[in-house]
Design a protein around this motif. Sequence first.
Motif, mmCIF file in Angstrom:
data_model
loop_
_atom_site.group_PDB
_atom_site.id
_atom_site.type_symbol
_atom_site.label_atom_id
_atom_site.label_comp_id
_atom_site.label_asym_id
_atom_site.label_seq_id
_atom_site.Cartn_x
_atom_site.Cartn_y
_atom_site.Cartn_z
ATOM 1 N N GLY A 729 0.817 -1.213 0.000
ATOM 2 C CA GLY A 729 0.000 0.000 0.000
ATOM 3 C C GLY A 729 0.847 1.258 0.000
ATOM 4 N N ILE A 730 1.969 1.213 0.706
ATOM 5 C CA ILE A 730 2.884 2.356 0.706
ATOM 6 C C ILE A 730 3.480 2.552 -0.689
ATOM 7 N N GLY A 731 3.854 1.440 -1.320
ATOM 8 C CA GLY A 731 4.372 1.521 -2.686
ATOM 9 C C GLY A 731 3.354 2.137 -3.622
ATOM 10 N N ALA A 732 2.111 1.687 -3.509
ATOM 11 C CA ALA A 732 1.057 2.228 -4.373
ATOM 12 C C ALA A 732 0.837 3.703 -4.099
ATOM 13 N N ALA A 733 0.851 4.082 -2.836
ATOM 14 C CA ALA A 733 0.522 5.464 -2.477
ATOM 15 C C ALA A 733 1.587 6.455 -2.909
ATOM 16 N N LEU A 734 2.851 6.045 -2.870
ATOM 17 C CA LEU A 734 3.924 7.028 -3.030
ATOM 18 C C LEU A 734 4.888 6.751 -4.183
ATOM 19 N N LEU A 735 4.994 5.498 -4.651
ATOM 20 C CA LEU A 735 6.111 5.161 -5.532
ATOM 21 C C LEU A 735 5.715 4.581 -6.875
ATOM 22 N N GLU A 736 4.849 3.606 -6.880
ATOM 23 C CA GLU A 736 4.662 2.752 -8.047
ATOM 24 C C GLU A 736 3.699 3.358 -9.067
ATOM 25 N N GLU A 737 4.018 3.161 -10.335
ATOM 26 C CA GLU A 737 3.063 3.491 -11.402
ATOM 27 C C GLU A 737 3.586 3.000 -12.748
ATOM 28 N N PHE A 738 2.717 2.300 -13.478
ATOM 29 C CA PHE A 738 3.009 1.941 -14.857
ATOM 30 C C PHE A 738 2.499 3.084 -15.740
ATOM 31 N N GLY A 739 3.329 4.116 -15.880
ATOM 32 C CA GLY A 739 2.937 5.246 -16.705
ATOM 33 C C GLY A 739 3.099 4.952 -18.189
ATOM 34 N N TYR A 740 2.397 5.703 -19.022
ATOM 35 C CA TYR A 740 2.455 5.538 -20.478
ATOM 36 C C TYR A 740 2.583 6.898 -21.137
ATOM 37 N N GLU A 741 3.333 6.920 -22.258
ATOM 38 C CA GLU A 741 3.330 8.097 -23.104
ATOM 39 C C GLU A 741 1.991 8.175 -23.836
ATOM 40 N N ASP A 742 1.736 9.337 -24.437
ATOM 41 C CA ASP A 742 0.465 9.487 -25.153
ATOM 42 C C ASP A 742 0.328 8.496 -26.306
ATOM 43 N N ASP A 743 1.484 8.065 -26.862
ATOM 44 C CA ASP A 743 1.416 7.131 -27.987
ATOM 45 C C ASP A 743 1.400 5.667 -27.548
ATOM 46 N N GLY A 744 1.234 5.450 -26.235
ATOM 47 C CA GLY A 744 1.109 4.085 -25.740
ATOM 48 C C GLY A 744 2.414 3.414 -25.381
ATOM 49 N N GLN A 745 3.534 4.132 -25.456
ATOM 50 C CA GLN A 745 4.801 3.535 -25.053
ATOM 51 C C GLN A 745 4.896 3.497 -23.529
ATOM 52 N N PRO A 746 5.178 2.331 -22.958
ATOM 53 C CA PRO A 746 5.263 2.234 -21.491
ATOM 54 C C PRO A 746 6.495 2.951 -20.964
ATOM 55 N N GLN A 747 6.351 3.584 -19.814
ATOM 56 C CA GLN A 747 7.451 4.337 -19.206
ATOM 57 C C GLN A 747 8.188 3.527 -18.144
ATOM 58 N N ALA A 748 7.630 2.425 -17.727
ATOM 59 C CA ALA A 748 8.254 1.655 -16.647
ATOM 60 C C ALA A 748 8.432 0.209 -17.092
ATOM 61 N N ILE A 749 9.617 -0.107 -17.620
ATOM 62 C CA ILE A 749 9.873 -1.477 -18.070
ATOM 63 C C ILE A 749 11.075 -2.088 -17.348
ATOM 64 N N THR A 750 11.634 -1.377 -16.396
ATOM 65 C CA THR A 750 12.667 -1.946 -15.535
ATOM 66 C C THR A 750 12.373 -1.512 -14.104
ATOM 67 N N LEU A 751 13.085 -2.127 -13.184
ATOM 68 C CA LEU A 751 12.877 -1.756 -11.782
ATOM 69 C C LEU A 751 13.601 -0.458 -11.423
ATOM 70 N N PHE A 752 14.297 0.136 -12.387
ATOM 71 C CA PHE A 752 14.775 1.509 -12.196
ATOM 72 C C PHE A 752 13.628 2.489 -12.434
ATOM 73 N N ASP A 753 12.658 2.076 -13.255
ATOM 74 C CA ASP A 753 11.543 2.955 -13.599
ATOM 75 C C ASP A 753 10.332 2.706 -12.699
ATOM 76 N N TYR A 754 10.112 1.441 -12.390
ATOM 77 C CA TYR A 754 8.976 1.082 -11.544
ATOM 78 C C TYR A 754 9.501 0.928 -10.118
ATOM 79 N N LEU A 755 9.217 1.888 -9.295
ATOM 80 C CA LEU A 755 9.845 1.965 -7.975
ATOM 81 C C LEU A 755 9.053 1.165 -6.955
#
Length: 831
Positions: A729-755
């Motif tokens: 829950g702490i991760g969800a609240a403050l750190l984690e997110e599978f973000g996407y660019e407007d063209d659908g490219q994922p922004q979090a594909i490694t654990l450097f990006d997905y915190l």
Amino acid sequence: MSRSQPPETGVDADAESIDAGTESFTGTGLPRVEDHRILTGEAEYVHDITPDRCLHMALVRSMHAHADIVSIDTSDAEAHPECELVITADDIEAEYNPMPTGIPKVETDGGDVRRLEEWSLAGETARFVGEPVAAVVATNRYVAEDAADLVDVEYDPKPAVADGLAAREDEVVVHESVGTNVVDGERIAFGDPDAAFEDADHVVTGEYSWGRISGVPLETAGVVASYDEETDSFDIDCNIQLHTLVDDTIYETLGYDADDVRVSVPADVGGSYGTKIAIHRYCCLAAMASKELERPVKFVEDRIENLQGGDVHCSDREYEVRMAVDDDGTMRGLDVWFVDDFGAFPRYPVNQVLKPLSVLTNSYEIDDVVYEYELALTNKTSQTAYRGFGVDPHIYALEMIVDEAAREIGMDPTEFRRRNLIEPEQMPYTLPSKNVYDSGDYPATLDRIEEIIDDERDGGLLDPAVVEAKREQGKYRGVQPSVIIEPGVSGSDWTDRQRSDRDELEDRSRGEVEELPEHLRAELRPDGTVRAFLATDSSGQGHQTLVSQLLADELEILPSDIDVDYLDSVDAPTEYGSAASRMAVMLSGATVGVARRLIDRAEELAAESWECATDDVTYRDGVVERVDTGETRSLAELAELDAGRDERLTSVSYDYDHPATDRAEFDEAFTKKYPVYPTAAFGANAPIVEVDVETGEVEILTFHTVRDCGTMLNPTIVEGQAHGGIAQGIGAALLEEFGYEDDGQPQAITLFDYLLPSIETIPEIEMEHTVTPSPYTETGAKGVGEGGMIDAPASIATSINAALEPLGLDEPADRIPVAPDHLLRQVRDRE
């Protein structure tokens, strides 16, 4: 009956002797029997299974979010000397079936019915980055990866849509044959919400966002499939969750009967949190390749695949919420509307939009409610289930509007909450959505968490002098207690709602309701020890421990005299399995039942041997005693007596029915197919947060929580579940997110990006427990598997709002995750 020898349970003799001094093992913190083999490296995961002659599979995945596939040239890959096979959509569409989807058909505005199909490999169109378009099988994974790189796919990229709200406009349609991205939606009204909003003194509104998160289990998906030509059947070892419930997604896709596809899950799985329910694509592709090659085929998902395209993302919602409230602090009405971005295909988690009905008003008494949702498809990875199954965003949005309403009427938010809490004398309490809370004292729980906070205000973290000094440094501390509910023990029947004709639901009778019991088997072995067989799978919850300690108590023997093994999908009956905070309740009920049946049979055997009536014998301390003579028969002797019989008496099974099955309280929920969750664990949270207004960073100084899950069968496991859930829950609240660019490219594909949360971001968790047994369950236990994840994000968000209240910010935590840039932007915009 079982696929393997039982894993060593490894009960620690010292722990057993310590606990032997108590009256029972149940209720003690007996160390998990699974941990010995896990911590000593003796556990066998699916990744450790590699049969002789096994080949390995790699997948070619789309790098476009939305593109027509013009051509696929596999010749170079097939020419690789160690490449054994390349499969494309053309190959599987000729012989197999599409994968089952949550919404197989969509009715257009014109009344046409359009099919919505998903195949294991993309055919004419790729619809999200990471969608598999070809499978390559080679002598090992490295070669398979090299050969996959030789597959030449020509794409014709198309515009993509990666925002759920924008997708509703249908400017870009994910499935052109369907013609719309909004493939489902419903408005459900309870009571008289129109009158409530018209008559109330105030109507407050809020808009909230819940970003994409997921479980990210330590062990990624894996499968080893073997085809047997002689029997025309498959053996599939994998780490899928709910292997007896969702095995239909495998055998139906393969076009085989259930008995021809044996799905086995190892005793040890490195986490799932719901995310491995949807890994059937891998099982199917490996099985198809195995049949073609007549050799075992193995696939192990790597981390990038898991994060990018493994069908493992969860809820992604935009909320608009209204609350009607009177000047005296009475909550009059609630109106919840949201769009859930489901990604490219609607999967099993369609019901994630409905589960919040089981906790529609959280812990508050509100009779008049509207619940409305739209399900939108976008060019993103498809959703799967995740711990909480859609309840966590709902609780978050609800707690936010509660804070907003309190501010509107100028009332302390805690007092506002208290005035509207369901009282203990109202239990069992029926929600407007017809689910029933079984037991609990919510006001007392809020009182206790307030006492804890008051102590912090007297020389602690919230001491006024300390708080003021911190503010001078630009660091704002705050806390806002909240009371939360964890619905437990999902019923399986309501989950068919999405596939039902809703018009027919009005005439549905209780007799048409079909629930799935929990199945358990047990048998005496020649040496007098007991072997039990679970029909469910486990992904780290401690099921073997739970069964061992309850069975030991019921049979009055030691846990070390019990081994617990697992059944595969063919030997086990179809059952719901390990999800929805079910197993403590369902397994404990099944264990008590199977133990009593085994005792009855033992007494029958002993009486038969003594040629006396069963009333003349009694079972105690692991033996059967003849009352009049004092003679005894040990379990080993009974096993020997039973050995020559045609039908063994000392091999028994028991099916524990769902706790709501025969209870009239749930009649309306069942017949209307509303979510039925007959246990309601509850608690109050008070995370003390500190927000740095110069950086926007949030630190949780300590996380106070008071929790009640009914009878605690194993307090150590309960604490572990709660700590893990709060960490997520702490991760969800403050750190984690599978973000996407407007063209659908994922922004979090490694654990450097997905915190992910770590030891540096998890504070001290100060946890207290109360015990309010459930009146509906065999042992009084309530579900505990999803708490923390369900409630921590809401509690952290309200505490952030409280911390920044002196700055005059209006709900700064209006999105999850509450990332530093979001808070910083709001602070600067205010200035």
